[in-house]
Design an enzyme around this catalytic site. Structure first.
Site, PDB file in Angstrom:
ATOM      1  N   GLN A  17       0.684  -1.061   0.045  1.00 49.13           N
ATOM      2  CA  GLN A  17       0.069   0.168   0.004  1.00 49.13           C
ATOM      3  C   GLN A  17       1.000   1.221  -0.223  1.00 49.13           C
ATOM      4  OE1 GLN A  17      -3.359   2.475   2.398  1.00 49.13           O
ATOM      5  NE2 GLN A  17      -3.119   0.133   2.896  1.00 49.13           N
ATOM      6  N   SER A  18       1.860   0.942   1.110  1.00 44.94           N
ATOM      7  CA  SER A  18       3.083   2.490   1.400  1.00 44.94           C
ATOM      8  C   SER A  18       3.045   3.218  -0.451  1.00 44.94           C
ATOM      9  CB  SER A  18       3.585   3.260   2.009  1.00 44.94           C
ATOM     10  OG  SER A  18       4.782   1.701   1.838  1.00 44.94           O
ATOM     11  N   THR A  74      13.859  -9.928 -11.441  1.00 41.69           N
ATOM     12  CA  THR A  74      15.144  -9.043 -11.169  1.00 41.69           C
ATOM     13  C   THR A  74      16.201  -9.852 -10.786  1.00 41.69           C
ATOM     14  OG1 THR A  74      14.433  -8.330  -9.295  1.00 41.69           O
ATOM     15  CG2 THR A  74      13.582  -7.042 -11.157  1.00 41.69           C
ATOM     16  N   PHE A  97      10.425  -2.145  -0.241  1.00 42.97           N
ATOM     17  CA  PHE A  97      10.894  -3.376  -0.422  1.00 42.97           C
ATOM     18  C   PHE A  97      11.386  -3.759   1.279  1.00 42.97           C
ATOM     19  CE2 PHE A  97      11.715  -3.996  -4.424  1.00 42.97           C
ATOM     20  CZ  PHE A  97      11.060  -4.908  -5.024  1.00 42.97           C
ATOM     21  N   ARG A 104      20.287  -5.593  -2.225  1.00 35.46           N
ATOM     22  CA  ARG A 104      20.576  -7.463  -3.034  1.00 35.46           C
ATOM     23  C   ARG A 104      20.577  -8.069  -3.960  1.00 35.46           C
ATOM     24  NH1 ARG A 104      18.303  -8.149   2.565  1.00 35.46           N
ATOM     25  NH2 ARG A 104      16.049  -8.198   1.794  1.00 35.46           N
ATOM     26  N   LYS A 136      10.982  -5.245   9.210  1.00 37.98           N
ATOM     27  CA  LYS A 136      10.150  -4.461   8.143  1.00 37.98           C
ATOM     28  C   LYS A 136       8.396  -4.564   9.003  1.00 37.98           C
ATOM     29  CE  LYS A 136      10.672  -8.352   5.289  1.00 37.98           C
ATOM     30  NZ  LYS A 136       9.835 -10.077   5.036  1.00 37.98           N
ATOM     31  N   TYR A 138       4.867  -2.675   8.696  1.00 36.17           N
ATOM     32  CA  TYR A 138       2.740  -3.273   8.446  1.00 36.17           C
ATOM     33  C   TYR A 138       2.325  -1.714   8.753  1.00 36.17           C
ATOM     34  CZ  TYR A 138       3.245  -6.657   5.281  1.00 36.17           C
ATOM     35  OH  TYR A 138       3.914  -8.664   4.638  1.00 36.17           O
ATOM     36  N   GLU A 139       1.631  -1.165   8.655  1.00 36.47           N
ATOM     37  CA  GLU A 139       0.300  -0.296   8.579  1.00 36.47           C
ATOM     38  C   GLU A 139       0.417  -0.468  10.353  1.00 36.47           C
ATOM     39  OE1 GLU A 139      -1.542   2.026   7.235  1.00 36.47           O
ATOM     40  OE2 GLU A 139      -1.664   3.440   9.277  1.00 36.47           O
ATOM     41  N   ASP A 168       0.347   3.774   6.073  1.00 35.29           N
ATOM     42  CA  ASP A 168       1.208   2.929   4.856  1.00 35.29           C
ATOM     43  C   ASP A 168       0.858   4.186   3.541  1.00 35.29           C
ATOM     44  OD1 ASP A 168       1.641   1.336   5.236  1.00 35.29           O
ATOM     45  OD2 ASP A 168      -0.673   0.062   4.748  1.00 35.29           O
ATOM     46  N   GLY A 247      -7.233  21.042  20.065  1.00 30.95           N
ATOM     47  CA  GLY A 247      -7.493  22.113  20.171  1.00 30.95           C
ATOM     48  C   GLY A 247      -8.269  23.421  21.762  1.00 30.95           C
ATOM     49  N   GLY A 248      -8.226  24.479  21.196  1.00 27.16           N
ATOM     50  CA  GLY A 248      -8.648  25.461  22.201  1.00 27.16           C
ATOM     51  C   GLY A 248     -10.278  24.883  22.038  1.00 27.16           C
TER      52      GLY A 248
HETATM   53  N1  COA Z   1      11.820 -10.398  -8.982  1.00 25.29           N
HETATM   54  C1  COA Z   1      12.769 -10.926  -8.681  1.00 25.29           C
HETATM   55  N2  COA Z   1      12.263 -10.734  -6.591  1.00 25.29           N
HETATM   56  C2  COA Z   1      11.455  -9.623  -6.622  1.00 25.29           C
HETATM   57  C3  COA Z   1      10.679  -9.169  -7.400  1.00 25.29           C
HETATM   58  C4  COA Z   1      11.314  -9.269  -8.854  1.00 25.29           C
HETATM   59  N3  COA Z   1      10.237  -8.041  -9.777  1.00 25.29           N
HETATM   60  N4  COA Z   1      10.092  -7.924  -6.929  1.00 25.29           N
HETATM   61  C5  COA Z   1      10.381  -8.980  -5.536  1.00 25.29           C
HETATM   62  N5  COA Z   1      11.782  -9.375  -5.643  1.00 25.29           N
HETATM   63  C6  COA Z   1      12.045  -9.769  -4.324  1.00 25.29           C
HETATM   64  C7  COA Z   1      12.582  -9.157  -3.840  1.00 25.29           C
HETATM   65  O1  COA Z   1      13.692  -8.582  -4.370  1.00 25.29           O
HETATM   66  C8  COA Z   1      12.743  -9.492  -2.356  1.00 25.29           C
HETATM   67  O2  COA Z   1      13.983 -10.582  -2.387  1.00 25.29           O
HETATM   68  P1  COA Z   1      15.368 -11.209  -0.885  1.00 25.29           P
HETATM   69  O3  COA Z   1      14.285 -11.065   0.189  1.00 25.29           O
HETATM   70  O4  COA Z   1      15.807 -12.326  -1.957  1.00 25.29           O
HETATM   71  O5  COA Z   1      15.733  -9.621  -0.936  1.00 25.29           O
HETATM   72  C9  COA Z   1      11.565 -10.126  -2.257  1.00 25.29           C
HETATM   73  O6  COA Z   1      11.102 -10.609  -3.395  1.00 25.29           O
HETATM   74  C10 COA Z   1      10.863  -9.904  -0.722  1.00 25.29           C
HETATM   75  O7  COA Z   1      10.724  -8.270  -1.238  1.00 25.29           O
HETATM   76  P2  COA Z   1      10.009  -8.259   0.314  1.00 25.29           P
HETATM   77  O8  COA Z   1       9.850  -6.273   0.541  1.00 25.29           O
HETATM   78  O9  COA Z   1      11.007  -8.111   1.504  1.00 25.29           O
HETATM   79  O10 COA Z   1       8.852  -8.370   0.926  1.00 25.29           O
HETATM   80  P3  COA Z   1       7.792  -9.227   1.899  1.00 25.29           P
HETATM   81  O11 COA Z   1       6.697  -9.369   1.421  1.00 25.29           O
HETATM   82  O12 COA Z   1       8.446  -9.750   2.639  1.00 25.29           O
HETATM   83  O13 COA Z   1       7.778  -7.710   3.207  1.00 25.29           O
HETATM   84  C11 COA Z   1       7.111  -5.595   3.577  1.00 25.29           C
HETATM   85  C12 COA Z   1       7.266  -7.042   2.987  1.00 25.29           C
HETATM   86  C13 COA Z   1       5.300  -4.730   3.183  1.00 25.29           C
HETATM   87  C14 COA Z   1       6.695  -5.763   5.211  1.00 25.29           C
HETATM   88  C15 COA Z   1       8.169  -5.249   3.505  1.00 25.29           C
HETATM   89  O14 COA Z   1       8.182  -4.847   2.237  1.00 25.29           O
HETATM   90  C16 COA Z   1       8.722  -3.512   3.678  1.00 25.29           C
HETATM   91  O15 COA Z   1       8.981  -3.898   4.822  1.00 25.29           O
HETATM   92  N6  COA Z   1       8.571  -2.808   3.086  1.00 25.29           N
HETATM   93  C17 COA Z   1       8.506  -1.524   3.323  1.00 25.29           C
HETATM   94  C18 COA Z   1       8.283  -1.053   4.433  1.00 25.29           C
HETATM   95  C19 COA Z   1       6.786  -0.966   3.942  1.00 25.29           C
HETATM   96  O16 COA Z   1       6.195  -0.119   2.701  1.00 25.29           O
HETATM   97  N7  COA Z   1       5.881  -1.116   4.825  1.00 25.29           N
HETATM   98  C20 COA Z   1       3.743  -0.643   4.347  1.00 25.29           C
HETATM   99  C21 COA Z   1       3.592  -1.880   3.823  1.00 25.29           C
HETATM  100  S1  COA Z   1       2.093  -1.737   2.899  1.00 25.29           S
END
Ligand code: COA
Length: 415
Positions: A17-18, A74, A97, A104, A136, A138-139, A168, A247-248
Site C-alpha cells: 500500500q504505502s 530482477t 521493499f 541484494r 519490516k 506494516y500499517e 501506509d 485544540g482550544g
Molecule cells: N523479481 C525478483 N524478485 C523480486 C521482484 C521481482 N520482480 N520483486 C520483489 N522481489 C523480491 C525482493 O528482491 C525480495 O527478495 P529478498 O528478500 O531475497 O531480497 C523479496 O521479493 C521480498 O521482498 P520484501 O519487500 O521483503 O517483501 P515481504 O513480503 O517479505 O515484506 C513488507 C513486505 C511490506 C513487510 C516489506 O516490503 C517492508 O517492510 N517494506 C518497507 C515498509 C513498507 O512499505 N511497509 C508497508 C507496506 S504497505
C-alpha cells in the site's frame, strides 16, 4: 489538456500500500508509471482479500490506477539487464521493499548512479536509520511506533489503531512530496538524489500535536481540554483523549436520533467559543450564555462533560443530518458520522471526482477514491489498474527490444 508531470517516467518497484499510494498519485498528476512485478505472481495484493475468484482484488485495483505493468524477474541476469535499461530511461525509481532488498538485487545507490546520475531513488521504509532500520513494518506497526496508538482511544481502554491508513497511505503522500521536490531540485543541479520517507516519521509528523502536548504536560502537569481534567489523573505521558478535539475548541461525539440501532447515528459537535451564545439558544439553555460557570471558554473547561451531556439531550431528538442542518444555520461547527455506505452514495463526492466509478475488464464496475488533490491545470482522469504484465511487450518495444528478443527473454523466464 497537459498534465503537471507529463514527461516524467517512474520506475515503480512498489508493492502493498504505502509505495503504490505514492506512485498512483504521481500517475494521476501525469507521470508515466511503469510498475515492475514478478511474472506469475505480481504485487501480493492482487490476490489478497479477493471478493471475486481469480480477479485482481479491490485492494490492488484501488492503489494502482493509471499505471502500466511489466513483469521482470530482477534476480535473473537477463531480467537485470532489462531493469538496467529501464533505470537508464526513467527519472525516478520508487520502492518499498524490506530494508536491503534492492541492494541484494544488485541495485545499490552507487550502481544506480552509475547507470543514471539523474535518477531519483525514493524509498518507504518502516524506520529511518537507527536501531530498528532493518525491521519490516506494516500499517499498524507504524501507528504504534509513531505515537498514534498510544494517544488514540479512551483513557480506560487499551491503545487503539485508527482506520485511516496514516502509516501506509500517509507515508506514500510524504514520499510523493519528497519526489516532486527532488525533481524540482534536479532542474537546478542536474543530479538525482535519494528520498526516504520512514513510516514512523510519517505517522509522527501527523501526530505532532501530541508531541506538543507531551511538552505542555511536562511543564504544567495538566491539559485542561483533555477529558482527564478536572476529575481524572494525568501520568507522565500524553493520555488517550477519547473524542476530545485537540485544540482550544472543545468537541465530542454525541448521540443522535436512532443511535440505539444505527451505529453511526452520531454527530461531532464543537463548542466553538464565538458561537457559544447560539449553542445555548439552540439547546434551550439561554442562561448559560451569561452564567459565570459557562460564559467563557476557561469557565466551561471543568464543566465540559455536563455541557456535552446537555447538548446530547438535544442532538438525540434529531437525526444527524437534521442536527447538522440546524447547526449550520448558526455557523456551529459539527460533522455527522458518515458511514462508508453513505460516503459511497454521496452525489457531491462523485461530482468532484473524489469517488469515481471505474470499469475493469475482469472485475466490471467498482468504486474507488479518486485524486484528493485537485489541480486546475492538470485534471485527473482515473483509469483502471493494469493486468499483470499487460504492458510488458509495449514497454520492452519502447526500450528497443525486438519481438524476437522479447520472446527469447520470456522463454528464459527473465520477463
Ligand atoms: N523479481 C525478483 N524478485 C523480486 C521482484 C521481482 N520482480 N520483486 C520483489 N522481489 C523480491 C525482493 O528482491 C525480495 O527478495 P529478498 O528478500 O531475497 O531480497 C523479496 O521479493 C521480498 O521482498 P520484501 O519487500 O521483503 O517483501 P515481504 O513480503 O517479505 O515484506 C513488507 C513486505 C511490506 C513487510 C516489506 O516490503 C517492508 O517492510 N517494506 C518497507 C515498509 C513498507 O512499505 N511497509 C508497508 C507496506 S504497505
Amino acid at each position: 489538456m497537459s498534465k503537471a508531470l507529463d514527461g516524467v517516467r517512474i520506475l515503480d518497484f512498489t508493492h502493498v500500500q504505502s509505495g503504490p499510494t505514492c506512485t498512483q498519485l504521481l500517475a494521476w498528476f501525469g507521470a508515466d508509471v511503469i510498475k515492475v512485478e514478478r511474472a506469475g505472481a505480481g504485487d501480493i495484493t492482487r490476490e489478497q482479500l479477493r471478493d471475486i475468484p481469480d480477479v485482481d482484488s479491490l485492494y490492488f485495483t484501488m492503489l494502482n490506477h493509471n499505471k502500466r505493468s511489466v513483469t521482470i524477474d530482477t534476480k535473473n541476469p537477463e531480467g537485470k539487464q532489462v531493469l538496467e535499461a529501464l533505470i537508464q530511461t526513467c527519472d525516478v525509481l520508487v520502492e518499498n521493499f524490506a530494508p536491503g532488498a534492492l541492494d541484494r538485487m544488485g541495485f545499490t545507490w552507487e550502481r544506480i548512479q552509475e547507470l543514471n546520475p539523474r535518477m531519483i531513488v525514493a524509498s518507504v521504509k518502516g524506520f529511518g536509520p537507527g536501531p530498528y532500520e532493518d525491521c519490516k513494518v506494516y500499517e499498524n506497526v507504524a501507528q504504534c511506533v509513531g505515537g498514534a496508538a498510544s494517544t488514540t482511544g479512551f483513557d480506560d481502554g487499551p491503545p487503539v489503531v485508527t482506520g485511516a491508513q496514516i502509516g501506509d497511505s500517509g507515508t506514500g503522500l510524504h514520499l510523493a512530496l519528497g519526489i516532486v521536490t527532488a525533481l524540482y531540485q534536479r532542474t537546478h543541479t542536474g543530479r538525482g538524489q535519494r528520498v526516504l520517507a520512514a513510516m514512523q516519521d510519517g505517522v509522527l509528523n501527523l501526530c505532532r500535536v501530541k508531541l506538543r502536548d507531551q511538552q505542555r504536560l511536562e511543564r504544567t502537569g495538566v491539559m485542561k481540554e483533555y477529558p482527564q481534567y478536572p476529575n481524572g489523573e494525568f501520568g507522565e505521558a500524553v493520555p488517550r483523549a477519547g473524542n476530545a478535539s485537540g485544540g482550544g475548541q472543545p468537541g465530542w461525539i454525541l448521540k443522535c436520533k436512532g443511535w440505539e440501532t444505527d451505529p453511526n447515528a452520531y454527530i461531532y459537535f464543537i463548542t466553538q467559543a464565538p458561537v457559544w451564545a447560539k449553542i445555548c439558544n439552540v439547546i434551550g439553555k439561554e442562561e448559560w450564555a451569561t452564567h459565570p460557570d459557562y460564559a467563557t471558554p476557561a469557565a466551561r473547561l471543568p464543566h465540559l462533560k455536563d455541557i456535552f451531556a446537555e447538548i446530547e439531550r438535544w442532538t438525540m431528538t434529531k437525526t444527524k443530518f437534521e442536527a447538522m442542518q440546524i447547526l449550520n444555520k448558526y455557523d456551529i461547527p459539527c460533522g455527522p458520522i458518515l458511514s462508508m455506505k453513505e460516503i459511497a452514495e454521496e452525489p457531491s463526492l462523485r461530482k468532484t471526482g473524489t469517488i469515481v466509478e471505474v470499469d475493469h475488464p475482469t472485475r466490471g464496475k467498482y468504486l474507488t477514491v479518486g485524486n484528493p488533490i485537485k489541480l486546475s491545470d492538470s485534471p485527473t482522469e482515473v483509469t483502471r489498474s493494469p493486468l499483470l504484465g499487460e504492458h510488458t511487450d509495449e514497454v520492452m518495444a519502447e526500450l528497443g527490444y525486438s519481438t524476437e528478443q522479447i520472446s527469447a527473454l520470456r522463454t528464459a523466464g527473465a520477463i
